[in-house]
Design an enzyme around this catalytic site. Structure first.
Site, PDB file in Angstrom:
ATOM      1  CG  HIS A 165       8.527  27.264  43.983  1.00  0.00           C
ATOM      2  ND1 HIS A 165       8.592  28.402  44.760  1.00  0.00           N
ATOM      3  CD2 HIS A 165       7.234  27.124  43.643  1.00  0.00           C
ATOM      4  CE1 HIS A 165       7.384  28.944  44.868  1.00  0.00           C
ATOM      5  NE2 HIS A 165       6.539  28.167  44.209  1.00  0.00           N
ATOM      6  NE  ARG A 226       1.937  29.499  50.721  1.00  0.00           N
ATOM      7  CZ  ARG A 226       2.330  29.033  49.521  1.00  0.00           C
ATOM      8  NH1 ARG A 226       3.448  29.464  48.957  1.00  0.00           N
ATOM      9  NH2 ARG A 226       1.613  28.122  48.910  1.00  0.00           N
ATOM     10  CD  GLU A 369       7.141  25.351  38.290  1.00  0.00           C
ATOM     11  OE1 GLU A 369       6.448  26.292  37.861  1.00  0.00           O
ATOM     12  OE2 GLU A 369       7.106  24.964  39.463  1.00  0.00           O
TER      13      GLU A 369
END
Ligand code: ADP
Length: 383
Positions: A165, A226, A369
């Protein structure tokens, strides 16, 4: 002559290709889209076909890969290993080196590489840049990056904390400094990227000094599916006692754990609704998620020594006032005080949600991003 100010950002994931066209002259986003279900029924056959579909969609708007306005293509690449610590102009040698990193990111790098290869076939003359998810974390000192395992084994197999990230942590830490009216070099920021994947980072004066993800994106915070941190002996236990094969444990920890594993839902909105209805499993999942988050806030406060801001970003961080409130509850002792009214206001831009008396600012910053990749790409393409 038309100035070439467009940058095409390609994010080739395991089952989708996302694209966005940015005009670096005025910040406009003239095109964006996603090709999904690659290799699945009803979807396109493979990544090469997905890329050709992206090219066709752009062509349809007169903004195709042969447009004179296109300055460069920026590719998100998940793993740069220790080799790539900054955005890199792509050559044949660079492609070969990214291929060598596939063992570190077997699910992600192959798709990224296909995206690069097809885009280069379509426009061999155009500057193309690889922007690595790991690069922002390359500055993490050895004390934080190394695992305390046999040094020769770690060296031989590239076992260390890489972090992921990175483009988001870079963008959000810089945007947070700007919200405070500071230069990045003047601000110490804890960034909490809470999407489906989730990670925390400690950024000192614009330089990343610690992060929660490790060799792979599995380590650290509790995520949608996760587990984040667990005792590694859980793996041996499952092998020895449950007789589970390695791949099954991999799937269990990456795809069937986290919020989903705890309560059967990985979407924080659904968890919120179920909590409202008194669902105990959903409440426990939320509590485990928040407990882990608070641990990292405390840990990174100690790593940084002085914290100027805690910044929340991505799907959960930007939208869940409940997660922000629970994560920061009772942290006045660390100088962190949320303003409950500001925190509850739904808004789209970057904003401060801390109390006027708070020593540490609390920011909500929408991540971007694509912009970060385009910015890095454009800078290299023009250099
Ligand atoms: P990705 O990691 O896939 O890019 P995002 O950053 O888009 O993920 O985050 C997706 C997650 O954001 C969803 O799983 C959902 O839990 C959460 N989310 C989105 N909107 C809200 C909301 N209004 N309230 C709480 N959580 C939300």
């Amino acid at each position: 002559m038309t100035a070439a100010t467009h940058v095409l950002v390609l994010n080739s994931g395991s089952s989708s290709v996302k694209y966005q066209l940015l005009d670096m002259a005025d910040g406009a986003r003239p095109a964006s889209g996603v090709v999904e279900r690659i290799g699945e029924e009803g979807g396109v056959a493979d990544h090469a076909e997905a890329l050709r579909q992206v090219a066709r969609e752009l062509d349809g708007q007169g903004l195709g890969l042969d447009s004179p306005r296109l300055a460069a293509v920026g590719h998100r690449v998940v793993h740069g290993g220790t080799r790539f610590t900054e955005p890199t102009l792509i050559t044949d040698v660079v492609v070969a080196e990214i291929e060598k990193l596939v063992p570190l990111a077997p699910l992600h790098n192959p798709a990224n590489i296909t995206g690069i290869k097809v885009a280069r076939q379509l426009r061999p003359d155009l500057p193309q840049v690889a922007v690595f998810d790991t690069a922002f974390h390359a500055s993490i000192p050895e004390a934080a990056a190394r695992y305390a395992i046999d040094a020769a084994t770690a060296e031989r197999y590239g076992i260390r904390r890489y972090g992921f990230h990175g483009t988001s942590h870079a963008y959000v830490s810089r945007a947070t400094a700007a919200l405070l009216g500071k230069e990045p070099a003047e601000a110490n920021v804890i960034v909490l990227h809470l999407g489906n994947g989730a990670s925390a980072s400690a950024v000192r004066g614009g330089v990343c000094v610690d992060t929660s993800m490790g060799l792979t994106p599995l380590e650290g915070l509790v995520m949608g599916t996760r587990s984040g941190d667990i005792d590694p002996a859980v793996v041996f236990h499952l092998q020895r006692v449950a007789g589970m094969p390695t791949d099954e444990i991999d799937t269990l920890l990456n795809k069937r754990s986290g919020l989903l594993g705890l309560c059967g839902a990985n979407d924080m909105r659904e968890i919120g609704r179920r909590m409202g209805a008194g669902d105990k499993e959903a409440q426990l999942a939320f509590d485990v998620y928040v407990h882990r988050l608070r641990r990292y806030i405390g840990a990174f406060t100690a790593v940084l020594g002085r914290v100027d801001a805690v910044a929340f970003t991505a799907g959960v961080g930007e939208n869940s006032a409940a997660v922000r409130a629970a994560a920061l509850d009772g942290l006045a002792g660390l100088g962190i005080e949320l303003d409950p009214v500001r925190n509850a206001v739904r808004a789209s831009g970057g904003r401060l949600v801390s109390a006027a008396t708070s020593r540490v600012a609390v920011a909500v910053v929408p991540t971007d991003e694509e912009f970060e990749i385009a910015r890095d790409t454009y800078a290299l393409a023009r250099a």
